[in-house]
Motif scaffolding. Structure first.
Motif, mmCIF file in Angstrom:
data_model
loop_
_atom_site.group_PDB
_atom_site.id
_atom_site.type_symbol
_atom_site.label_atom_id
_atom_site.label_comp_id
_atom_site.label_asym_id
_atom_site.label_seq_id
_atom_site.Cartn_x
_atom_site.Cartn_y
_atom_site.Cartn_z
ATOM 1 N N ASN A 48 -16.510 24.452 -66.778
ATOM 2 C CA ASN A 48 -15.976 25.657 -66.118
ATOM 3 C C ASN A 48 -16.086 25.442 -64.601
ATOM 4 O O ASN A 48 -16.665 24.449 -64.160
ATOM 5 N N SER A 49 -15.518 26.354 -63.847
ATOM 6 C CA SER A 49 -15.451 26.116 -62.398
ATOM 7 C C SER A 49 -16.846 25.995 -61.779
ATOM 8 O O SER A 49 -17.065 25.149 -60.901
ATOM 9 N N ASP A 50 -17.795 26.815 -62.265
ATOM 10 C CA ASP A 50 -19.154 26.755 -61.715
ATOM 11 C C ASP A 50 -19.792 25.391 -61.965
ATOM 12 O O ASP A 50 -20.370 24.785 -61.066
ATOM 13 N N SER A 51 -19.677 24.936 -63.222
ATOM 14 C CA SER A 51 -20.345 23.678 -63.576
ATOM 15 C C SER A 51 -19.703 22.497 -62.848
ATOM 16 O O SER A 51 -20.350 21.482 -62.616
ATOM 17 N N ILE A 52 -18.433 22.636 -62.478
ATOM 18 C CA ILE A 52 -17.796 21.559 -61.711
ATOM 19 C C ILE A 52 -18.240 21.631 -60.251
ATOM 20 O O ILE A 52 -18.634 20.617 -59.673
ATOM 21 N N LEU A 53 -18.231 22.835 -59.697
ATOM 22 C CA LEU A 53 -18.579 22.956 -58.270
ATOM 23 C C LEU A 53 -20.033 22.591 -57.990
ATOM 24 O O LEU A 53 -20.330 22.003 -56.955
ATOM 25 N N ASN A 54 -20.939 22.948 -58.937
ATOM 26 C CA ASN A 54 -22.335 22.572 -58.673
ATOM 27 C C ASN A 54 -22.696 21.213 -59.279
ATOM 28 O O ASN A 54 -23.856 20.828 -59.298
ATOM 29 N N ARG A 55 -21.695 20.500 -59.767
ATOM 30 C CA ARG A 55 -21.823 19.125 -60.273
ATOM 31 C C ARG A 55 -22.617 18.998 -61.568
ATOM 32 O O ARG A 55 -22.910 17.887 -62.018
ATOM 33 N N HIS A 56 -22.991 20.134 -62.200
ATOM 34 C CA HIS A 56 -23.723 20.030 -63.470
ATOM 35 C C HIS A 56 -22.882 19.331 -64.521
ATOM 36 O O HIS A 56 -23.361 18.519 -65.294
ATOM 37 N N PHE A 57 -21.595 19.673 -64.535
ATOM 38 C CA PHE A 57 -20.713 19.067 -65.542
ATOM 39 C C PHE A 57 -20.702 17.547 -65.392
ATOM 40 O O PHE A 57 -20.851 16.814 -66.368
ATOM 41 N N ILE B 31 -0.486 7.648 -57.498
ATOM 42 C CA ILE B 31 -1.534 7.434 -58.516
ATOM 43 C C ILE B 31 -2.850 7.082 -57.825
ATOM 44 O O ILE B 31 -3.911 7.612 -58.176
ATOM 45 N N ILE B 32 -2.774 6.215 -56.822
ATOM 46 C CA ILE B 32 -4.003 5.848 -56.085
ATOM 47 C C ILE B 32 -4.610 7.081 -55.421
ATOM 48 O O ILE B 32 -5.820 7.314 -55.491
ATOM 49 N N LEU B 33 -3.766 7.901 -54.825
ATOM 50 C CA LEU B 33 -4.255 9.101 -54.126
ATOM 51 C C LEU B 33 -4.908 10.081 -55.110
ATOM 52 O O LEU B 33 -6.028 10.547 -54.876
ATOM 53 N N ILE B 34 -4.207 10.364 -56.203
ATOM 54 C CA ILE B 34 -4.766 11.329 -57.179
ATOM 55 C C ILE B 34 -6.076 10.790 -57.754
ATOM 56 O O ILE B 34 -7.080 11.504 -57.830
ATOM 57 N N SER B 35 -6.064 9.513 -58.153
ATOM 58 C CA SER B 35 -7.291 8.955 -58.752
ATOM 59 C C SER B 35 -8.429 8.913 -57.718
ATOM 60 O O SER B 35 -9.590 9.131 -58.075
ATOM 61 N N SER B 36 -8.087 8.665 -56.458
ATOM 62 C CA SER B 36 -9.136 8.636 -55.427
ATOM 63 C C SER B 36 -9.753 10.022 -55.239
ATOM 64 O O SER B 36 -10.966 10.157 -55.069
ATOM 65 N N PHE B 37 -8.922 11.049 -55.286
ATOM 66 C CA PHE B 37 -9.450 12.412 -55.147
ATOM 67 C C PHE B 37 -10.310 12.792 -56.352
ATOM 68 O O PHE B 37 -11.348 13.435 -56.204
ATOM 69 N N ILE B 38 -9.890 12.366 -57.546
ATOM 70 C CA ILE B 38 -10.709 12.642 -58.748
ATOM 71 C C ILE B 38 -12.043 11.894 -58.622
ATOM 72 O O ILE B 38 -13.118 12.445 -58.880
ATOM 73 N N PHE B 39 -11.956 10.635 -58.219
ATOM 74 C CA PHE B 39 -13.144 9.796 -58.035
ATOM 75 C C PHE B 39 -14.113 10.457 -57.056
ATOM 76 O O PHE B 39 -15.310 10.550 -57.304
ATOM 77 N N TYR B 40 -13.585 10.947 -55.934
ATOM 78 C CA TYR B 40 -14.428 11.563 -54.915
ATOM 79 C C TYR B 40 -14.980 12.904 -55.386
ATOM 80 O O TYR B 40 -16.159 13.208 -55.202
ATOM 81 N N ALA B 41 -14.101 13.677 -56.013
ATOM 82 C CA ALA B 41 -14.515 15.011 -56.481
ATOM 83 C C ALA B 41 -15.604 14.904 -57.540
ATOM 84 O O ALA B 41 -16.444 15.796 -57.659
ATOM 85 N N TRP B 42 -15.613 13.824 -58.304
ATOM 86 C CA TRP B 42 -16.641 13.645 -59.333
ATOM 87 C C TRP B 42 -18.032 13.608 -58.692
ATOM 88 O O TRP B 42 -18.998 14.121 -59.239
ATOM 89 N N GLY B 43 -18.098 13.054 -57.490
ATOM 90 C CA GLY B 43 -19.388 12.986 -56.799
ATOM 91 C C GLY B 43 -19.622 14.177 -55.884
ATOM 92 O O GLY B 43 -20.742 14.640 -55.741
ATOM 93 N N GLU B 44 -18.565 14.678 -55.261
ATOM 94 C CA GLU B 44 -18.716 15.749 -54.264
ATOM 95 C C GLU B 44 -17.514 16.688 -54.310
ATOM 96 O O GLU B 44 -16.675 16.632 -53.412
ATOM 97 N N PRO B 45 -17.399 17.557 -55.322
ATOM 98 C CA PRO B 45 -16.186 18.380 -55.421
ATOM 99 C C PRO B 45 -15.920 19.233 -54.186
ATOM 100 O O PRO B 45 -14.782 19.363 -53.757
ATOM 101 N N LYS B 46 -17.020 19.775 -53.587
ATOM 102 C CA LYS B 46 -16.794 20.706 -52.478
ATOM 103 C C LYS B 46 -16.329 20.001 -51.204
ATOM 104 O O LYS B 46 -15.752 20.628 -50.323
ATOM 105 N N TYR B 47 -16.591 18.683 -51.111
ATOM 106 C CA TYR B 47 -16.221 17.978 -49.883
ATOM 107 C C TYR B 47 -14.827 17.343 -49.934
ATOM 108 O O TYR B 47 -14.419 16.678 -48.971
#
Lengths: 373, 462
Positions: A48-57, B31-47
Motif C-alpha cells: 500500500n502507499s504507506d508501506s512503499i513510502l516508508n520502505r517497509h514493503f 525503458i532505461i529511464l523507467i527502470s532507473s526510477f523504479i531502481f531508485y524508488a526501491w531504495g528511496e521512494p521519497k527522493y
C-alpha cells in the motif's frame, strides 16, 4: 572464431541460468516453514502507499525473496561448504564442526547479559524467596564448546569469570559445580542440548548436593531406555546446512515416571500433559519430547512418592530432560521458565514454603539472557 | 536496491534486459529511464522527486546556457544552476554536520535536522555539474530530449555508487548504441566478476573487520590485519560495484570509464590516486583543480589548489571530520611527493611499495571511523605503544579462519589473476571453461546472498 563461440556461450548460458531462476522465483509456491532452520519463512508483504513510502514493503520483499528462493536449502549448503572447504574458514556463520560435533561459537562473554541474568534472579529472590525457608541453589550447565573448543583453538568464553560473576552476584544461593561431571559425548552431535541417557549421574549429584538424594539405586537401575524412531537433526544441523549424520533421541522410562502426573500452566490454568510428548517429538523440534518443550510453568507430581520434599526448578530447555530423573528425590517438581513467564507472575502459581529451589541454567542462556522476563 | 540482492538479480534485472532488447531502438532510453526510477524508488521512494527536480533544472539550465553562449548571462546561469544543484547536496549531506559544529563553536546547542541522505546524490550531482560545465565550455551540446538527459542522470547501473560518468563520454551513445554479442558477453563477465569481488571477498573481509571492531581484546598483529582487511574490503567492495556498473552498462551498449586500475601496486600516492576512483579524481582535476590554475601558477597557489581539491575530496566522502582529515592527509603526501619525494621513490621500488601500502592502510583507518579516539587507539596499537600483546588466542583464530580469503584478496589486487585469465582465454578449452566458471561464480554468489550474510555497500553512504 572460438572467441565468438565463447561469447555466444557466455551470453546463452548465463542468460538462460538467470532467466530460469528468475521464472522459478516468480512461479514457485511460497513455503510456510523451514524445517532445518526451525523458523517461519517470510511471506509476500502487503503493498500500500504507506508501506512503499516508508520502505517497509521493499525491506520485507527483500526478506521474502531470500526466504522463498528456489532450492534455498541447497544454496545454503553450497555456501557453508564453500566457506569451510574452499575458503578454509574455521566456521560458517559461527558454526563449526569438531570432534564429530557441530557447535556454535558463543563468544565473547557478555557482561551486560550476565548482569541482566543476575538482576532477574535477584528480583525473584527479593520478591518470592527472601523471607521464606526455602533452600536456594545455583548450578550452571557448560556449553559443549567447553569440551571441544580449546582443543581446536576456537574462541571460548572465560568459564571461570562467568561462574565467579554468577556466584558473586547471587550470594544467597549455594553453588553446585557440575562441569567436571560432563564430557562432549554427553551432548548431541547436531544440537546444543545434553542427552538424557547421559545425565543420570548429574541428576543424582544435584539431588545429593541439595540433601534430597534418597540413595535409591533401584530408581536408577529401573530405567528402561527408549529410542525415537525418527532421526534427530538438531538445531545446529539446520543452521549450518551441511550434511551430517543425525543423532538419535533416547529417553528414560520407569514405573515411577509412568505413574507421575504432569500439569502444564501454559494457558494460565492447569491442564494435564505428559512427561514425554511423542506428538511433539514428531514435530518441528524433536527435543520437545521432554516436557513438551517451551513451557512457562509445568509440574510433575508423584502421588506414590516416598518423600514429601518439593523442588522448584528455574530452568531453560536443558531442565526439561533432567527434571524427570530427579523424581525419586522429590514428590513434586515445578519447572519455571522465566523466558515465557514474567517473574512477577510466579507467586500466583507457587507458594514458596520449605522447598528446594534450584536455578539451573546453561551458559548459552546466561550469556544471552535478554529473553528473561 | 543493491546489485548483490536477490531482488535485483532475479526480479529486476532479467525483465529489464528482456524488455530492453525486445523493444525498438527509439524506445530503449524510455525503458532505461523507467527502470532507473523504479531502481531508485526501491531504495528511496521519497527522493525520486528530488532527482526529478534536479533533472528538470539541469535540462532547462543546459538549454539556456547554450542559448546564451559567449555572454555573461551564460556564466550567471551556470553559476545559478551549479549553486542550486550543490545546495541540495549541501542541505541533505552537510546540514547536520554544519549545525553540530556551529553549536560547538558558539556554545549553544542547536537541534539537528536528522535528514536521511538521498542515495547516490553525491554521484548524480557531480554528473549534472559536469554536464552543465561541459555545455558552457562547448565541450558538449545541450541535450534537447529530456528523456535522454533524464536517462543519463538517472542511469541505474551507475546511479548510486558511480563511476561518475561524464555526459561527454556517453553523449553519442545516448542517441545510438551498438549492441554487439562480444560487448554483452564482456558486460556479463565483468558483472559476475564484480559481484564475486563484492559478495565473496569484500563481504567476508567485512566480517573480519567487524570481528576486530567488536572484540574486547586488542593485539598488535590483529590491528594490522584489521587495517589490511578494511583496505582490501573497501577496494573489493567499491571496485566490485564499479565492475558491475560498467558490466551492466556494456550490456546496454554504454562504455563507462574505468574506475580502478590496481591501485595497490602503485609506487607513489600520486600514482595511487591515478588508479583509485579514477572518475572522481579526474572530475576534481578537470572541474576544480585546473580551473583554479592547477600547477601553472605560483608555488603557493599551487599548494593552495591541492589543499582545496583534497579538502573537497575528503568532504565529498562524508560529512565528518575524519573525512576532512583523510583528504588533507592525502594532500600532505601529494605535496611532499611533488616537492621532493617522488625522485627518491622512483629509485627505490620496494621501499616505494611499502611506503604506499603503509600510507594507504593508515588513511583507511582514518576513513573507517568517525570517532577520532578509535582511530588513534588503533594506530597506537599497531605500533605497539600501549602495551597490548602481540597476538591473543581469539585474534589468532580469526587470522587462521580468514587467512585464505586474505591471500586471495591480496593476489586479487595485482594484475596476476587477469594475466592468468588472459592465458586461459586464448586456449581452445576457454570456450567451455569460461562460461562454466562464470555460471558457477554466479551460483556461488547467489548462495551467499540467499544465506543473507553481511552485505552493505560501503560507498552507498557517499
Amino acid at each position: 572464431m572460438s572467441e565468438k563461440i565463447k561469447n555466444i556461450s557466455i551470453v546463452i548460458l548465463i542468460s538462460s541460468l538467470i532467466l530460469t531462476i528468475s521464472l522459478w522465483c516468480i512461479l514457485k509456491a511460497p513455503a510456510d516453514f523451514s524445517q532445518s532452520e526451525r523458523r517461519m519463512l517470510a511471506q509476500l508483504p502487503k503493498v500500500n502507499s504507506d508501506s512503499i513510502l516508508n520502505r517497509h514493503f521493499m525491506s520485507e520483499y527483500e526478506t521474502y525473496a531470500a526466504d522463498q528462493f528456489p532450492c534455498r536449502e541447497r544454496f545454503r549448503t553450497v555456501k557453508a561448504a564453500s566457506e569451510l572447504y574452499l575458503f578454509n574458514k574455521l566456521d560458517s556463520n559461527g558454526l563449526f564442526i569438531s570432534s564429530g560435533h557441530i557447535s556454535k561459537i558463543d563468544y565473547p562473554l557478555n557482561d551486560k547479559s550476565l548482569d541482566n541474568a543476575t538482576e532477574k534472579l535477584s528480583q525473584i529472590y527479593e520478591s518470592c524467596l527472601k523471607n521464606t525457608d526455602v533452600n536456594i541453589y545455583l548450578s550452571i550447565i557448560p556449553d559443549k564448546n567447553y569440551f571441544i573448543a580449546e582443543k581446536n583453538k576456537i574462541p571460548l568464553i572465560d568459564y571461570k569469570t562467568l561462574t565467579d560473576k554468577m556466584r558473586e552476584k547471587t550470594p544467597y544461593m549455594k553453588y553446585i559445580e557440575i562441569y567436571d561431571l560432563l564430557c562432549k559425548d554427553d551432548y548431541y552431535e547436531t544440537d546444543t542440548h545434553w542427552k538424557q541417557e547421559c545425565i543420570i549421574d548429574i541428576a543424582d549429584y544435584l539431588a545429593e548436593e541439595m540433601d534430597a538424594d534418597l540413595k535409591s539405586n533401584e530408581f536408577i537401575s529401573s530405567f528402561e531406555t527408549k529410542e525415537l524412531s525418527k532421526p534427530f537433526y538438531g538445531v545446529y544441523y539446520g543452521q549450518l546446512g551441511l550434511p551430517h549424520k543425525p543423532d538419535k533421541i533416547k529417553y528414560l522410562e520407569n514405573d515411577i515416571l509412568e505413574k507421575c502426573r504432569a500439569i502444564s500452566y501454559a494457558s494460565g490454568y492447569p491442564k494435564e500433559t505428559v512427561i514425554y510428548n511423542i506428538e511433539k517429538a514428531n514435530g518441528k523440534d524433536p527435543y520437545e519430547l521432554f516436557l513438551s518443550g517451551s513451557e512457562p510453568l509445568i509440574t510433575i507430581e508423584d502421588p506414590y512418592a516416598k518423600t514429601d520434599r518439593e523442588l522448584v526448578l528455574f530452568r531453560d530447555s536443558f531442565g526439561s530432560s533432567i527434571a524427570p530423573l530427579m523424581m525419586n528425590s522429590y514428590s513434586k517438581i515445578t519447572l519455571v521458565d522465566i523466558r515465557y513467564i514474567h517473574s512477577n507472575a510466579i507467586e500466583n502459581f507457587i507458594d514458596f514454603n520449605d522447598q528446594d529451589v534450584l536455578f539451573l541454567y546453561s551458559t548459552n542462556i546466561l550469556n544471552n539472557s535478554f529473553s528473561f522476563r | 536496491m543493491i546489485f548483490s540482492s536477490i531482488t535485483f538479480l532475479y526480479y529486476f534485472l532479467p525483465p529489464v534486459i528482456l524488455l530492453y532488447f525486445l523493444i525498438p531502438a527509439k524506445f530503449k532510453n524510455i525503458i532505461i529511464l523507467i527502470s532507473s526510477f523504479i531502481f531508485y524508488a526501491w531504495g528511496e521512494p521519497k527522493y525520486v522527486l528530488l532527482m526529478a527536480i534536479d533533472i528538470i533544472l539541469s535540462y532547462i539550465s543546459g538549454l539556456l546556457i547554450e542559448r546564451f553562449h559567449g555572454k555573461t548571462l551564460a556564466k550567471i546561469l551556470l553559476l545559478i544552476s551549479i549553486c542550486l544543484c550543490l545546495s541540495f547536496l549541501i542541505f541533505f549531506k552537510y546540514s547536520d554536520f554544519m549545525l553540530e559544529n556551529l553549536s560547538k563553536a558558539i556554545g549553544v546547542k542547536m537541534p539537528t535536522l536528522n535528514i536521511s541522505l538521498p542515495i547516490g546524490i553525491s554521484f548524480y550531482t557531480f554528473q549534472i555539474i559536469s554536464y552543465e560545465i561541459d555545455v558552457y565550455r562547448k565541450n558538449a551540446n545541450a541535450q534537447r530530449n529530456i528523456i535522454d538527459l533524464a536517462a543519463y542522470i538517472s542511469l541505474f547501473p551507475q546511479l548510486v555508487a558511480g563511476p561518475i560518468v561524464r555526459y561527454t563520454d556517453i553523449e553519442n551513445q545516448l542517441k545510438k548504441r551498438c549492441h554487439k554479442i562480444e560487448n554483452i558477453a564482456f558486460g556479463i563477465k565483468l558483472f559476475i566478476i564484480g559481484l564475486s569481488k563484492k559478495v565473496l571477498i569484500a563481504n567476508t573481509l567485512g566480517e573480519l573487520f567487524g570481528a576486530y571492531s567488536e572484540s574486547n581484546q586488542h593485539s598488535i598483529i590483529f590491528s594490522w590485519i584489521s587495517a589490511a582487511s578494511y583496505a582490501l574490503q573497501i577496494y573489493f567492495d567499491f571496485s566490485g560495484y564499479s565492475d558491475m556498473a560498467i558490466g551492466i552498462g556494456k550490456i546496454f551498449g554504454f562504455d563507462f570509464c574505468k574506475n580502478f586500475n590496481y591501485p595497490y601496486i602503485s609506487k607513489s600516492i600520486t600514482e595511487f590516486w591515478r588508479r583509485w576512483h579514477i572518475s572522481l579524481g579526474s572530475w576534481f582535476r578537470d572541474y576544480v583543480y585546473i580551473p583554479l590554475g592547477g600547477n601553472r601558477t605560483g608555488k603557493i597557489k599551487w599548494l593552495r589548489n591541492i589543499l582545496i581539491v583534497w579538502l573537497l575530496t575528503g568532504l565529498w566522502h562524508g560529512a565528518s571530520w575524519n573525512f576532512v582529515i583523510w583528504g588533507l592527509y592525502f594532500a600532505a603526501f601529494l605535496i611532499i611527493e611533488k616537492l621532493f619525494l617522488v625522485k627518491f621513490l622512483d629509485k627505490h621500488k620496494i621501499l616505494s611499495h611499502i611506503y604506499v601500502i603503509l600510507t594507504v592502510l593508515i588513511s583507511f583507518i582514518i576513513f573507517s571511523s568517525e570517532d577520532i579516539k578509535n582511530t588513534s587507539r588503533q594506530l597506537i596499537e599497531m605500533f605497539g605503544f600501549n602495551k597490548v600483546p602481540i597476538i591473543t588466542a581469539e585474534h589468532s583464530y580469526y587470522i587462521r579462519s580468514y587467512f585464505v580469503v586474505l591471500v586471495i584478496a591480496i593476489i586479487g589486487t595485482t594484475p596476476f589473476p587477469k594475466q592468468i585469465m588472459k592465458k586461459i582465454s586464448i586456449t581452445k578449452a576457454a570456450v567451455i571453461i569460461e562460461p562454466v566458471i562464470l555460471a558457477l561464480l554466479m551460483l556461488l554468489c547467489t548462495s551467499y546472498i540467499v544465506d543473507g550474510s553481511f552485505n552493505p555497500f560501503l560507498y552507498f553512504r557517499f
